[in-house]
Design a protein around this motif. Structure first.
Motif, short mmCIF file in Angstrom:
data_model
loop_
_atom_site.label_atom_id
_atom_site.label_comp_id
_atom_site.label_asym_id
_atom_site.label_seq_id
_atom_site.Cartn_x
_atom_site.Cartn_y
_atom_site.Cartn_z
N ASN A 27 -4.49 -0.40 53.14
CA ASN A 27 -3.26 -1.20 53.11
C ASN A 27 -2.94 -1.70 51.71
O ASN A 27 -2.33 -2.75 51.55
N ASP A 73 1.95 4.02 58.37
CA ASP A 73 2.00 2.95 59.38
C ASP A 73 1.21 3.36 60.62
O ASP A 73 0.46 2.58 61.20
N GLU A 112 9.63 -1.13 54.52
CA GLU A 112 8.17 -1.14 54.55
C GLU A 112 7.72 -2.56 54.23
O GLU A 112 7.98 -3.06 53.14
N SER A 127 4.78 -5.58 54.00
CA SER A 127 3.36 -5.92 53.82
C SER A 127 3.17 -7.39 54.15
O SER A 127 3.94 -8.24 53.69
N THR A 164 -4.75 -7.53 55.20
CA THR A 164 -3.40 -7.09 54.91
C THR A 164 -2.96 -6.04 55.91
O THR A 164 -3.73 -5.14 56.26
N GLY A 165 -1.73 -6.16 56.40
CA GLY A 165 -1.17 -5.18 57.32
C GLY A 165 0.15 -4.65 56.81
O GLY A 165 0.85 -5.34 56.05
N LYS A 166 0.48 -3.42 57.21
CA LYS A 166 1.74 -2.81 56.80
C LYS A 166 2.48 -2.30 58.03
O LYS A 166 1.86 -1.90 59.02
N GLY A 167 3.81 -2.33 57.97
CA GLY A 167 4.63 -1.80 59.03
C GLY A 167 5.88 -1.18 58.45
O GLY A 167 6.37 -1.61 57.40
N SER A 189 8.37 -6.00 60.25
CA SER A 189 7.65 -7.25 59.97
C SER A 189 6.66 -7.58 61.08
O SER A 189 5.52 -7.99 60.84
N ALA A 241 3.68 -5.23 60.89
CA ALA A 241 2.79 -5.58 59.78
C ALA A 241 1.97 -6.82 60.10
O ALA A 241 0.76 -6.88 59.82
N SER A 270 -0.68 -5.93 62.69
CA SER A 270 -1.72 -5.12 62.05
C SER A 270 -2.68 -5.99 61.26
O SER A 270 -3.90 -5.81 61.32
#
Length: 530
Positions: free
Chosen positions: A295, A398, A479, A481, A492-495, A504, A507, A510
């Motif tokens: 991430n 993702d 995208e 974070s 940390t997560g991402k979507g 959002s 993320a 995650s």
């Protein structure tokens, strides 16, 4: 204890040091994973290790076995699965650490124990609280203990570039005498400069009487932006192993970037007359995989693997490129795994074309992950007129980052506007059960995150919320974070989605999933090493 015969070139240091072959020692899974929020799951580590093994990395530092049960198990499984690379584990200068490390790397066809101790005055006084003579004794004892288990032992002088020269030489001599086959003098805090580092290796190798019995190694951090330059300078000073990470991942400002090291040697072989075994065509694929599982996004202007590394917008540059690519490119995109040709993707594209596109972009997914990614691609193609490579990359990254997570976003409805209050209604899958909750907030994002908190109560604080448009246009994917912090743990997560609020939510969830995992696999600060 019985010695394990590794069968590696490391057992004949004198011969290896005389060659121009530089070993690539990848520590993405150890030093890279120590980046706050970059911890990887067991399966992710196996996936990264398999790719490193395939691309020709000489030594993979698979982890720090004493740190946790999870770290031990991942190192052991990587050792069991390795086919080409030497598998190394890190240990402090204690018998307990070394024995645990030996157990973890034992299944490897080629195993290494990497043991270290601090040697600089500031580290010995404040971190170790030990006198120099006691440290020197620990060097001999720890290397000797490791050598009882394996023939391939690396010893590191932590904070080597701030160590007094005479004491450093005594430690190096003692380590080699005790059986070390590789000597690492790391720039742990990114303090040195190329000229200093080059001279340090030259002087140590000239001063230590048994220096010809070992390979010397560089390990540089990037605090002053000099990690790659320092690493190459160390090789010019006689080192023949470079310790580095994919994308330069690592603590603080990171480590020397593997892709930059390899391509510098390949591109400027006229002034860097060395060889290495890494196949550069795996670079982009490795970069994308590590970015997805950690991430940690790759900056657009990152050398070699950044989105803009082979992009040209200036009219003058474009004109030159059309006439001859060498006017503005010193490397071919194909050399690092960037395809020169491109498939146009849209809602009429089928599974085969989508799979080919993924391979072109450096992704190789299992059947279940591919099916999920293809479904999301078709949904995206229905909503967007043009689906760019960047859209697919964001979508797949993702998908990779959320594989195996215990919670997922199923549906989200948000009511927003100037009248207020803003409300979010979210449905989530939590361990197979669908749960719907709603919440009001100070804006649509706040309402969304509060609704998630209703589904999964927690005390984590939002440390970072960042939104980037993947491509141009009002229909561009967002995208997002999200970084969460709780009790000293960071995740940390991402979507990614064309709807910023959906991205959002993905993320945030995650990051929550990773934080929950981190609670089970927390590494104490005392176990971290540079």
């Amino acid at each position: 204890m019985t010695a394990q015969n590794t069968g590696t070139e490391a057992n004949n240091g004198a011969v290896a040091a005389a060659t121009d072959h530089v070993r690539i020692f990848d520590t993405t899974l150890r030093d890279g994973e120590q980046s706050p929020g970059a911890s990887m799951t067991f399966e992710e580590k196996l996936q990264v290790a398999a790719l490193l093994d395939e691309m020709g990395v000489d030594i993979i530092e698979a982890g720090f076995p004493i740190a946790s049960t999870g770290d031990f198990e991942s190192v052991q499984e990587i050792a069991r699965r390795s086919r080409n690379s030497v598998i190394a584990g890190l240990s402090r200068a204690s018998f307990k650490d070394i024995d645990r490390c030996a157990e973890a790397v034992k299944p490897a066809a080629q195993a290494r124990i990497h043991t270290f101790i601090s040697t600089s005055p500031i580290h010995m006084k404040y971190k170790l609280q030990m006198e120099p003579e006691a440290v020197l004794q620990h060097v001999s004892d720890s290397v000797g203990r490791a050598r009882n288990w394996v023939d391939d032992v690396e010893w590191s002088a932590e904070d080597g570039t701030r160590t007094e020269f005479e004491f450093l030489c005594r430690c190096v001599e003692a380590a080699i005498k005790a059986g070390a086959t590789t000597i690492n003098i790391p720039d742990t805090v990114g303090y040195t400069t190329p000229a200093e580092y080059r001279e340090l290796f030259k002087r140590v190798r000239e001063t230590v009487p048994n220096a010809d019995k070992a390979i010397f190694s560089v390990h540089c951090h990037n605090d002053l932006g000099l990690a790659v330059a320092n690493s190459l300078a160390g090789v010019e000073g006689g080192a023949r192993q470079i310790e580095c990470t994919i994308n330069g991942l690592g603590e603080r400002a990171g480590n020397a970037a593997l892709e930059e090291i390899v391509m510098a040697i390949r591109t400027r072989n006229d002034v860097l007359p060395y060889t290495c075994s890494v196949n550069p065509q795996y670079m982009m694929r490795a970069s994308k995989l590590v970015s997805a599982v950690s991430n940690f996004p790759v900056q657009y202007n990152k050398a070699i693997v950044g989105k803009n590394a082979f992009a040209h917008e200036s009219g003058i540059h474009q004109d030159g490129m059309l006439k001859n690519a060498e006017t503005y490119e010193i490397m071919k995109p194909e050399d690092v795994g960037v395809k020169a040709t491109s498939l146009v993707m849209g809602k009429h594209s089928g599974r085969h074309a989508f799979r080919e596109k993924l391979l072109e972009l450096g992704f190789e997914l299992g059947d279940n992950a591919f099916a999920d990614a293809f479904r999301r691609f078709k949904d995206l193609a229905d909503r967007k007129k043009n689906v760019y490579d960047e859209d697919i990359e964001a979508l797949v990254e993702d998908e990779i980052s959320t594989q195996g997570e215990m919670s997922k976003v199923i549906a989200l409805t948000v009511i927003a506007g100037t009248g207020g209050p803003q409300k979010a209604i979210i449905t989530m899958d939590v361990d197979g059960q669908h749960i719907t909750k709603e919440a009001n907030g100070d804006g649509p994002v706040d309402a969304t995150f509060r609704a998630i908190r209703e589904v999964q109560p927690h005390e984590a604080k939002l440390a970072l919320y960042q939104v980037n448009a993947v491509t141009e246009g009002t229909d561009a994917q967002a995208e997002v974070s999200v970084r969460l912090q709780e009790d000293g743990r960071i995740a940390t997560g991402k979507g990614a989605d064309t709807d910023t609020l959906v991205a959002s939510a993905r993320a945030y969830v995650s990051a929550l999933n990773k934080l929950a995992l981190r609670q089970k696999q927390t590494m104490p600060d005392a176990l971290k090493a540079g």
